[in-house]
Design an enzyme around this catalytic site. Sequence first.
Site, PDB file in Angstrom:
ATOM      1  N   CYS A 207       0.786  -1.279  -0.155  1.00 50.78           N
ATOM      2  CA  CYS A 207      -0.117   0.045  -0.078  1.00 50.78           C
ATOM      3  C   CYS A 207       0.915   1.455  -0.019  1.00 50.78           C
ATOM      4  O   CYS A 207       1.465   1.692   0.995  1.00 50.78           O
ATOM      5  CB  CYS A 207      -0.933  -0.052   1.126  1.00 50.78           C
ATOM      6  SG  CYS A 207      -1.757   1.748   1.721  1.00 50.78           S
TER       7      CYS A 207
ATOM      8  N   CYS B 153       0.067   3.599   2.701  1.00 50.66           N
ATOM      9  CA  CYS B 153       0.537   3.356   4.100  1.00 50.66           C
ATOM     10  C   CYS B 153       1.981   3.793   4.277  1.00 50.66           C
ATOM     11  O   CYS B 153       2.374   3.968   5.524  1.00 50.66           O
ATOM     12  CB  CYS B 153       0.386   1.809   4.088  1.00 50.66           C
ATOM     13  SG  CYS B 153      -1.064   1.102   4.025  1.00 50.66           S
TER      14      CYS B 153
END
Length: 284
Positions: free
Chosen positions: A35, A38
């Site tokens: 991600c 993230c």
Amino acid sequence: MSQFSFDVSLADFEAQVLQASLQTPVVVDFWAPWCGPCQTLKPLLEKLAAEYRGRFLLAKVNSDENQELAAHFGVRSIPTVKVVYQGQLVDEFTGALPEGQLRAFLDRIALPGQAEAGLREQAAALVADGQLEAALAKLVEASQANPADQAVQLDAIDVLLQLGRSDEAAQLLSGEFKEEAERAQTLRARLALAQGAADPAPLEARLAAHPDDHACRLELAKAYAAHQRFREALEAALEVVRRDRFFGEGAGRQTLLDFFTALAGGQHDDLVREFRRKLSATLN
């Protein structure tokens, strides 16, 4: 990584998050290695966890490896951040926030810092000693350390009212105080007493000449309250109830109730209790 930031799995979630949250807010970051956002949010949270030094804890959950936890918390996209405090979910957001917005979010949920709490204690001691200007300086310093702390702001407003600086207090009270709504309402009631303060001296002279002028006595009670002479204010309003409880459709009693609201929840609690008892005895 710091002592305030750690990885968590299903096996240790209860101890690391639920039990820890009984004392300190725990920010749970659901992330995954693939991600992109993230990879922006997680190091920023780690940096802030170290900076805030225990005002919150950061628990990082790899959602790929802990799908049961992610499902339990209803995580549908990542990054997702959940805040657990005293065993309950209290706040959350999804996506990577800019640092400024993230700090504002953390300031809302984090416990007060030790330095800030110490400044509030010092300010309270100075107020008790009558050193109001020095107390206000301490509260300004505490507010600069954590601008989102509404309790500190309301402490400062209380001191401003005691100093007679009603305009400054009114400006600060014009904001929202969702986390301290009841206390803010009390201070607004006290501000209303302070605004438009009359000089008690002419009213005292008028009342001396006409002791049964209940309207004058109530004006005098409000003038006393506006000048922080709260015991005299309460006595004057109570005297109206003693002399004629039905005057002005119970105006004396209502004035006392307004004073009780304005003085609640602080250093005047003993005074309020005393006059609540006196009012009850007068009416019964």
